[in-house]
Design an enzyme around this catalytic site. Structure first.
Site, PDB file in Angstrom:
ATOM      1  N   ASN A 173     -14.613  -2.495   8.682  1.00  9.57           N
ATOM      2  CA  ASN A 173     -13.925  -2.427   7.396  1.00  9.57           C
ATOM      3  C   ASN A 173     -14.196  -3.627   6.498  1.00  9.57           C
ATOM      4  O   ASN A 173     -13.539  -3.790   5.474  1.00  9.57           O
ATOM      5  CB  ASN A 173     -12.412  -2.257   7.600  1.00  9.57           C
ATOM      6  CG  ASN A 173     -12.088  -1.009   8.397  1.00  9.57           C
ATOM      7  OD1 ASN A 173     -12.529   0.081   8.066  1.00  9.57           O
ATOM      8  ND2 ASN A 173     -11.323  -1.163   9.477  1.00  9.57           N
ATOM      9  N   GLU A 177      -9.810   1.092  -5.739  1.00  8.33           N
ATOM     10  CA  GLU A 177     -10.742   1.539  -4.711  1.00  8.33           C
ATOM     11  C   GLU A 177     -10.482   2.999  -4.348  1.00  8.33           C
ATOM     12  O   GLU A 177      -9.325   3.425  -4.235  1.00  8.33           O
ATOM     13  CB  GLU A 177     -10.632   0.650  -3.478  1.00  8.33           C
ATOM     14  CG  GLU A 177     -10.895  -0.827  -3.776  1.00  8.33           C
ATOM     15  CD  GLU A 177     -11.124  -1.644  -2.524  1.00  8.33           C
ATOM     16  OE1 GLU A 177     -10.999  -1.079  -1.416  1.00  8.33           O
ATOM     17  OE2 GLU A 177     -11.435  -2.843  -2.650  1.00  8.33           O
ATOM     18  N   GLU A 230      -6.632   1.967  -2.599  1.00  6.01           N
ATOM     19  CA  GLU A 230      -5.742   0.848  -2.918  1.00  6.01           C
ATOM     20  C   GLU A 230      -6.198   0.220  -4.220  1.00  6.01           C
ATOM     21  O   GLU A 230      -7.299   0.492  -4.709  1.00  6.01           O
ATOM     22  CB  GLU A 230      -5.753  -0.197  -1.798  1.00  6.01           C
ATOM     23  CG  GLU A 230      -7.106  -0.864  -1.592  1.00  6.01           C
ATOM     24  CD  GLU A 230      -7.091  -1.860  -0.458  1.00  6.01           C
ATOM     25  OE1 GLU A 230      -5.993  -2.278  -0.044  1.00  6.01           O
ATOM     26  OE2 GLU A 230      -8.170  -2.230   0.020  1.00  6.01           O
ATOM     27  N   PHE A 255     -21.793  -9.397  16.153  1.00  5.03           N
ATOM     28  CA  PHE A 255     -21.326 -10.031  14.908  1.00  5.03           C
ATOM     29  C   PHE A 255     -20.130 -10.953  15.127  1.00  5.03           C
ATOM     30  O   PHE A 255     -19.279 -11.082  14.248  1.00  5.03           O
ATOM     31  CB  PHE A 255     -20.990  -8.967  13.862  1.00  5.03           C
ATOM     32  CG  PHE A 255     -22.150  -8.102  13.510  1.00  5.03           C
ATOM     33  CD1 PHE A 255     -23.043  -8.489  12.524  1.00  5.03           C
ATOM     34  CD2 PHE A 255     -22.374  -6.911  14.177  1.00  5.03           C
ATOM     35  CE1 PHE A 255     -24.129  -7.701  12.200  1.00  5.03           C
ATOM     36  CE2 PHE A 255     -23.457  -6.109  13.866  1.00  5.03           C
ATOM     37  CZ  PHE A 255     -24.338  -6.507  12.876  1.00  5.03           C
ATOM     38  N   ASN A 279      -6.736  -3.585  -5.835  1.00 13.68           N
ATOM     39  CA  ASN A 279      -6.776  -5.031  -5.622  1.00 13.68           C
ATOM     40  C   ASN A 279      -6.495  -5.720  -6.946  1.00 13.68           C
ATOM     41  O   ASN A 279      -7.288  -5.616  -7.895  1.00 13.68           O
ATOM     42  CB  ASN A 279      -8.140  -5.450  -5.077  1.00 13.68           C
ATOM     43  CG  ASN A 279      -8.334  -4.971  -3.655  1.00 13.68           C
ATOM     44  OD1 ASN A 279      -7.588  -5.338  -2.756  1.00 13.68           O
ATOM     45  ND2 ASN A 279      -9.321  -4.119  -3.449  1.00 13.68           N
ATOM     46  N   GLU A 314      -2.822   7.202   7.420  1.00 14.33           N
ATOM     47  CA  GLU A 314      -3.313   8.236   6.523  1.00 14.33           C
ATOM     48  C   GLU A 314      -4.531   8.921   7.144  1.00 14.33           C
ATOM     49  O   GLU A 314      -5.149   8.404   8.078  1.00 14.33           O
ATOM     50  CB  GLU A 314      -3.679   7.648   5.158  1.00 14.33           C
ATOM     51  CG  GLU A 314      -4.834   6.677   5.187  1.00 14.33           C
ATOM     52  CD  GLU A 314      -5.078   6.033   3.832  1.00 14.33           C
ATOM     53  OE1 GLU A 314      -4.201   6.139   2.962  1.00 14.33           O
ATOM     54  OE2 GLU A 314      -6.145   5.417   3.659  1.00 14.33           O
ATOM     55  N   LYS A 322       0.815  -1.218   0.000  1.00 13.69           N
ATOM     56  CA  LYS A 322       0.000   0.000   0.000  1.00 13.69           C
ATOM     57  C   LYS A 322       0.845   1.265   0.000  1.00 13.69           C
ATOM     58  O   LYS A 322       0.431   2.302  -0.524  1.00 13.69           O
ATOM     59  CB  LYS A 322      -0.946  -0.023   1.194  1.00 13.69           C
ATOM     60  CG  LYS A 322      -2.062  -1.053   1.065  1.00 13.69           C
ATOM     61  CD  LYS A 322      -3.040  -0.945   2.199  1.00 13.69           C
ATOM     62  CE  LYS A 322      -4.239  -1.853   1.975  1.00 13.69           C
ATOM     63  NZ  LYS A 322      -3.884  -3.265   1.896  1.00 13.69           N
TER      64      LYS A 322
END
Length: 673
Positions: A241, A281, A294, A354, A296, A206, A122
């Site tokens: 995320n 993305e 990023e 979750f 993918n 970031e 990244k």
């Protein structure tokens, strides 16, 4: 796409589960033989059964099977496969794996190793993106040595910040920090998670864009320099995320923004010599300013929504590109038709924050694929079967449920209907939560950000409360189900021939704390349910006792309702609502109101393990005083670290387990005084 078969004879799929089944589907249609690989845990998996050949590659842990390059290469040699599709995850973005295949003379169905290497890091990818003229988020791209340095850098950038693993993906190794303390803790947690998930603990920081939307561009290129973009996908509905619902296109973008994002995505792809399918993305703010997140270098989990709106089979395209074919479509020929939704069905308990769930699928019946009879189209990508096991070793995704319709709201409605028709038992799952999202006014209006779930479910998901309009409809379903069951029982017991007189027609349905008196009569092959306050609902159904999913028409509305029999009555599940209904005679209902309510045991002084997992850390000691929100223990499950915190201040009386212990759900971790 070209109707001629590509010049590949046999594809080995270096993956498992639904994506392996997905690749097999396209390969079979193209007349290409397939090879599955499997660990001991997947010996009886669906992808193993569906492939033409299958090769064992090791024990259950992915680090000893699906991530072992030598084991995959040995399977390639053993079967004579001339190509490998990596799916997503595992080795899909491993440049060394792609290079090893090239040295073997085997086609890698993906991008060139140099593109994987450049975009897989990244830090490097952001530098390359900036050089290619792509908008990037402000941040620190250098390596960070320790938590103190992380806090200092975060403060310089300005909170909030996103702490990320350089080699990360799938939401692992990512934390948001709003102050120095969270930056230090987030750095430590992200580095630990990144090390265990990717074998690479490098971290960067970031700026975190507030009110962000997560929108990505699908790119596709061939080996001859042709590159196009296939519109966008909106993936803003996320939890920790991890994407939960994706759609194509995005309701937020205008044509100018879509074109600008697509052109920048293609420019970045061209800069690294990209071919095959890939995704760039972006984070998009409320003013439609967008920033590179990023790239993918693989097929994305959510690729079906792009396929549904473009009509392009991305797996087939990848196979043909790997075989050396040119893209058969130009940028100006790309058309987006209708709207598509994808919901990820996970083995996780939405009522317990979750947390992952493992176990056997005692029942798994997805909805039928194809037109749903109400204007929508249903697609199911899955790699499980009834009786199969959801293992602690792999990702907990069960299936991807996708729908397509002419408009966004019609696609959402189709998704809601499809969710109601999924029969899934034996494990905790997120179907009620997905149904709640599909019914949520803000989601339906398209007012999305990546904070949607955190903002709308502040205290966690506690279920969907039936509305006043829902109660008579659910009561009517319960009335008919109870009536059918009583007639069946009456016939079996040899009761009076006059069933109506033996059973009666006056009852009281009790649900959600309300009592609804009604009468029921069989009329013209259906039923009339008349409530005491006046409403009459005509109900028809072919439901029979023992059937777990019933199709009902209630007042002219179609309802797919899951029906369960409990000791206290009926359990009905519909549109995320999960209600217990007692249907009683008026006298029994009157007596039931006098019964005492059973009080559940007090567990307020116990910390119980919320999921099956391994104790990664105990961060307190016996006799220690703790504050509300303080970390008590970390449980690792399905490659994710879950920090358990104190709900209130107290003192640790006893610690019942040690680090490294394997725990079951609700097993005691520690006790408070």
């Amino acid at each position: 796409m070209n109707t001629n078969p590509p010049l590949l004879k046999k594809i080995l799929i270096a993956n498992r589960g639904e994506i392996a089944c997905r690749v097999i589907r396209s390969a079979r249609r193209l007349g290409i033989a397939t090879v599955a690989v499997y660990s001991d845990a997947d010996r009886d998996a669906v992808h193993v059964r569906e492939a033409d050949e299958a090769v064992r590659i090791g024990p259950p842990p992915s680090s000893q099977s699906y991530l072992v390059i030598d084991a995959i290469l040995a399977a390639v040699r053993q079967t004579g496969a001339d190509a490998v599709h990596p799916g997503y995850g595992f080795l899909s973005e491993n440049a060394a794996f792609a290079q090893a295949l090239a040295e073997e003379g085997v086609a890698f169905i993906g991008p060139p190793p140099r593109a994987i290497e450049a975009m897989g890091d990244k830090i490097t990818s952001k530098k390359l993106a900036a050089e290619a003229g792509v908008s990037t988020v402000p941040g620190h791209m250098g390596l960070i040595e320790d938590a103190a340095e992380a806090a200092r850098i975060a403060a310089e950038i300005g909170y909030p910040v996103m702490i990320k693993a350089s080699a990360g993906g799938g939401g692992k190794g990512m934390r948001i920090a709003w102050n120095d303390a969270e930056a230090r803790e987030g750095f430590r947690a992200s580095r630990s998670e990144a090390k265990s998930s990717f074998g690479d603990d490098r971290i960067f920081i970031e700026k975190f864009v507030t009110e962000p939307r997560h929108i990505e561009i699908q790119v596709l290129g061939d080996r001859h320099g042709n590159l196009i973009y296939l519109g966008e996908r909106e993936c803003s509905i996320q939890r920790r995320n991890q994407k939960v619902i994706e759609e194509a296109p995005s309701s937020f973008l205008d044509e100018a923004t879509r074109r600008a994002m697509g052109e920048q995505a293609v420019a970045l792809s061209r800069a690294v010599g990209y071919h095959s399918a890939g995704t760039v993305e972006f984070i998009v703010d409320k003013n439609r300013n967008f920033y590179f997140l990023e790239m993918n270098t693989r097929l994305q989990v959510e690729h079906p929504v792009t396929e549904l709106v473009t009509g392009i089979d991305l797996v087939e395209a990848m196979i043909r590109v790997a075989a050396g074919e040119r893209l058969p479509i130009r940028q100006d020929e790309v058309r987006l038709s209708g709207w598509a939704m994808e919901a990820r069905v996970y083995a996780e308990d939405p009522y317990r924050n979750f947390l992952p769930s493992i176990g056997r699928l005692t029942r798994y019946r997805p909805p039928a694929e194809g037109p749903d009879g109400e204007g929508g189209l249903v697609r199911v990508d899955a790699g499980v079967q009834e009786g199969g096991e959801i293992s602690i070793h792999y990702d907990p995704m069960i299936a991807k449920l996708c729908t397509h319709a002419p408009t966004r709201l019609e696609a959402i409605d189709a998704l809601a209907r499809a969710l109601d028709r999924v029969e899934l038992e034996g494990i905790g799952h997120n179907l009620p939560f997905l149904a709640a999202l599909a019914d949520h006014e803000r989601f339906r209006a398209g007012r999305l950000t990546t904070a949607f779930i955190a903002e709308e479910y502040v205290g966690g998901f506690t279920g969907v409360t039936p509305t006043e309009a829902d109660l008579p409809r659910l009561a009517a379903v319960a009335a008919v189900v109870s009536h059918i069951r009583q007639h069946r029982d009456s016939a079996i017991s040899g009761a009076m021939d006059n069933h109506r007189r033996a059973i009666g027609r006056d009852f009281v349905a009790t649900l959600a704390g309300q009592a609804l008196p009604f009468t029921i009569d069989a009329v013209d092959g259906g039923y009339h349910v008349v409530f005491a306050d006046g409403p009459l609902l005509a109900v028809s159904s072919r439901w029979t006792p023992g059937q777990p999913l019933g199709q009902f028409s209630v007042g002219g509305e179609a309802m797919a309702v899951k029906v369960g029999v409990t000791p206290g009555g009926l359990r009905l599940r519909w549109h995320g609502r999960d209600v217990l209904v007692q249907v009683r005679s008026p006298r029994v209902a009157e007596l039931a109101r006098l019964m005492r309510e059973k009080i559940p045991p007090d567990t307020s002084k116990l910390l119980l393990c919320p999921m099956p997992g391994v104790v990664a850390a105990i961060t307190v000691s016996e006799g220690e005083a703790v504050e509300a929100g303080q970390a008590l223990a970390t449980i690792e499950a399905m490659k994710m670290e879950n920090v358990l915190r104190a709900e209130k201040a107290g003192t640790i009386r006893r610690i019942a387990v040690a680090e490294g212990a394997s725990l079951a759900v609700d097993e005691l971790i520690l006790e408070f005084e």
